[in-house]
Design an enzyme around this catalytic site. Structure first.
Site, PDB file in Angstrom:
ATOM      1  N   SER A  92      34.096  39.073  36.841  1.00 54.65           N
ATOM      2  CA  SER A  92      34.388  39.250  35.418  1.00 54.65           C
ATOM      3  C   SER A  92      33.097  39.746  34.767  1.00 54.65           C
ATOM      4  O   SER A  92      32.121  39.008  34.675  1.00 54.65           O
ATOM      5  CB  SER A  92      34.843  37.926  34.791  1.00 54.65           C
ATOM      6  OG  SER A  92      35.048  38.094  33.410  1.00 54.65           O
ATOM      7  N   ARG A  93      33.124  41.007  34.333  1.00 57.34           N
ATOM      8  CA  ARG A  93      31.870  41.629  33.893  1.00 57.34           C
ATOM      9  C   ARG A  93      31.440  41.179  32.509  1.00 57.34           C
ATOM     10  O   ARG A  93      30.249  41.175  32.204  1.00 57.34           O
ATOM     11  CB  ARG A  93      32.021  43.152  33.933  1.00 57.34           C
ATOM     12  CG  ARG A  93      32.304  43.676  35.330  1.00 57.34           C
ATOM     13  CD  ARG A  93      32.353  45.190  35.374  1.00 57.34           C
ATOM     14  NE  ARG A  93      32.695  45.655  36.712  1.00 57.34           N
ATOM     15  CZ  ARG A  93      33.933  45.855  37.144  1.00 57.34           C
ATOM     16  NH1 ARG A  93      34.943  45.672  36.314  1.00 57.34           N
ATOM     17  NH2 ARG A  93      34.176  46.255  38.381  1.00 57.34           N
ATOM     18  N   ILE A  94      32.382  40.832  31.634  1.00 56.17           N
ATOM     19  CA  ILE A  94      32.002  40.478  30.266  1.00 56.17           C
ATOM     20  C   ILE A  94      32.526  39.113  29.837  1.00 56.17           C
ATOM     21  O   ILE A  94      32.198  38.657  28.749  1.00 56.17           O
ATOM     22  CB  ILE A  94      32.501  41.538  29.267  1.00 56.17           C
ATOM     23  CG1 ILE A  94      34.020  41.669  29.343  1.00 56.17           C
ATOM     24  CG2 ILE A  94      31.844  42.876  29.537  1.00 56.17           C
ATOM     25  CD1 ILE A  94      34.587  42.600  28.300  1.00 56.17           C
TER      26      ILE A  94
END
Length: 501
Positions: free
Chosen positions: A367-369
């Site tokens: 989950s990048r953000i």
């Protein structure tokens, strides 16, 4: 005062008013003719001013959407087809943009991509409509992802967190629990003022009915709308389904509300788009998909965002589902969607076969953000937990070779196995975020170490009940959590001892 006529609102009165206002003058209009039709496609000649996405109305009541422009004929995808539609039927442009009714009256309803009811209830009445192909919000209207959207799943909320306005892909082979994970996320939004939209694209009718019964049984239908284009629907409806669901959620987002939308699944949507494109003689590209397949999904998913406070502050979180073949994450459509979204939750068939449910592979999920919206207390504990779990997975590989291990390494492996068992979770049983913080603190303090494995699972259930009755929150200091957990685990241990004897 003139008395009102009894037939003022009747069809006859409306016709009389039209005759009174009629103006005798020259009018020009285009009238086309159906050349051929079949497989959900219709070819029309005689409409030279037609444009892409224009709505065409046939004289016997069918509707189509312009999808291809040729020099002599235009190609359309049928949205509604009667039995009387044949070659030679007249057609004309409706002069309307394709739209769907939106608003609070859609909650609890099951509709098709055009807004017509499928649940046997009266037609949806709403004064507001929204176009299906609206542009994505401009960059100036957006805000940073800063608030969490909890799914109730231990692995996701702790190690792959999702923020409101994020686009998180759910990817895996068929039958590994992708839809179940999405339904769990909807169930967990109860009492959280998040409106949900579940879009079925080419799914079986039985799957739709099962999902509907599940949502109704868990009181989740009151804040959810189902947009259904089942497997037997026209290809045009399956193509429009995600855009219709997006328009519904988008309307709530612009009203300042938080929404969650599930696209189940975009693999079927891509295949439908390929089918329509080939039938309409568009040039094929890689794997016979048309060249704009990436643009198709990017323009859909770019509409999911978090708006700035000056634009209402609403959000639309998207969980698109995509299917892989034999775990091939490098397929054409999966890689397209991975590059569009802000992260993915990967479900692995080997974990599923080993009974590790949900079968989420932490090593291939990211989950990048989402971490931007995670609560500081949860984020601090989750970072250590994920690192510890990944180290355990690497160490466990060495045990397969029969190598002699040091005592400290064996202790880490035992603790990792305990963690893996604690991360298992039943379907349709989302946990509150306070309960997740409670077991997380308990695990870090070693309070589970003295309990046998079955008792550890029961301990989490007991913790959920005690957390619900207590007053501790995510903002409570860790000392208070530790003090309360030690008391609760003493009671749980006493109860387990009494049960064994």
């Amino acid at each position: 005062m003139m008395p009102s006529r009894p037939y003022a609102d009747s069809r006859l009165a409306r016709r009389a008013a039209w005759v009174e206002r009629y103006d005798f003058r020259l009018r020009l209009s285009e009238r086309g003719t159906v050349v051929s039709l079949g497989d959900g496609i219709v070819w029309i000649e005689g409409l030279p001013s037609a444009a892409i996405d224009d709505l065409v109305v046939f004289e016997e009541g069918s509707h189509a959407l312009v999808f291809h422009l040729g020099q002599q004929v235009i190609g359309g995808i049928l949205l509604h087809q009667t039995g009387q539609l044949t070659a030679g039927t007249g057609a004309q442009l409706a002069g309307l943009q394709l739209s769907i009714v939106v608003g609070e009256t859609l909650l609890g309803r099951v509709v098709d991509p055009l807004g017509f009811p499928l649940d046997g209830s009266p037609p949806v009445e709403s004064p507001t409509r929204r176009p299906l192909f609206a542009p994505a919000p401009p960059i100036t209207a957006r805000d940073f992802v800063s608030r969490p959207l909890y799914t109730g799943n231990k692995i996701v909320d702790i190690m792959i967190p999702i923020g409101k306005g994020q686009r998180q892909l759910i990817i895996g082979d068929n039958g590994l629990g992708k839809s179940t994970l999405a339904i769990d996320a909807i169930l967990n939004q109860r009492t959280k003022d998040v409106r949900c939209v579940y879009v079925f694209i080419g799914q079986k009718r039985s799957d739709v009915v099962q999902c509907l019964q599940t949502l109704r049984a868990h009181d989740a239908l009151a804040y959810t709308t189902l947009v259904v284009a089942q497997a037997s629907a026209l290809p045009g409806l399956k193509y429009l389904a995600p855009f219709a669901g997006c328009a519904l959620a988008e309307a709530w987002m612009y009203e300042g509300k938080d929404t969650l939308i599930i696209y189940d699944d975009l693999t079927m949507h891509a295949q439908t788009y390929r089918e329509l494109s080939l039938l309409l003689r568009r040039p094929p590209g890689r794997e016979a998909y048309p060249g704009d397949i990436f643009f198709l999904h990017s323009r859909l998913l770019e509409r999911s965002t978090c708006l700035s406070p000056s634009n209402g502050g609403g959000s639309m979180t998207a969980l698109p589902v995509v299917e892989t073949t034999q775990g091939d994450i490098a397929g054409y459509i999966p890689t397209n969607l991975i590059s569009i979204t802000d992260g993915q939750i990967y479900l692995d068939s080997r974990l599923f076969a080993a009974g590790t449910l949900p079968a989420i592979d932490v090593t291939k999920s990211v989950s990048r953000i989402g971490g931007k919206g995670q609560h500081p207390n949860m984020k601090r504990l989750a970072g250590r937990l994920k690192l510890e779990y990944l180290q355990f997975l690497e160490l466990e590989l060495f045990t397969r070779f029969g190598a002699r291990l040091e005592a400290s390494v064996e202790a880490k492996i035992e603790r990792g196995r305990l963690l893996r068992e604690l991360l298992k979770q039943d379907r349709l049983a989302p946990l509150s975020i306070e309960t997740q913080l409670a077991w997380l603190v308990a695990f870090q303090k070693g309070l589970f170490d003295e309990l046998p494995m079955p008792a550890a699972h029961r301990a989490i259930d007991s913790l959920a009940a005690r957390v619900q009755e207590g007053t501790l929150t995510l903002d409570s200091p860790e000392d208070q959590w530790v003090s309360a957990l030690e008391t609760w685990f003493t009671e749980i241990g006493t109860h387990e001892s009494a049960t064994r004897h």
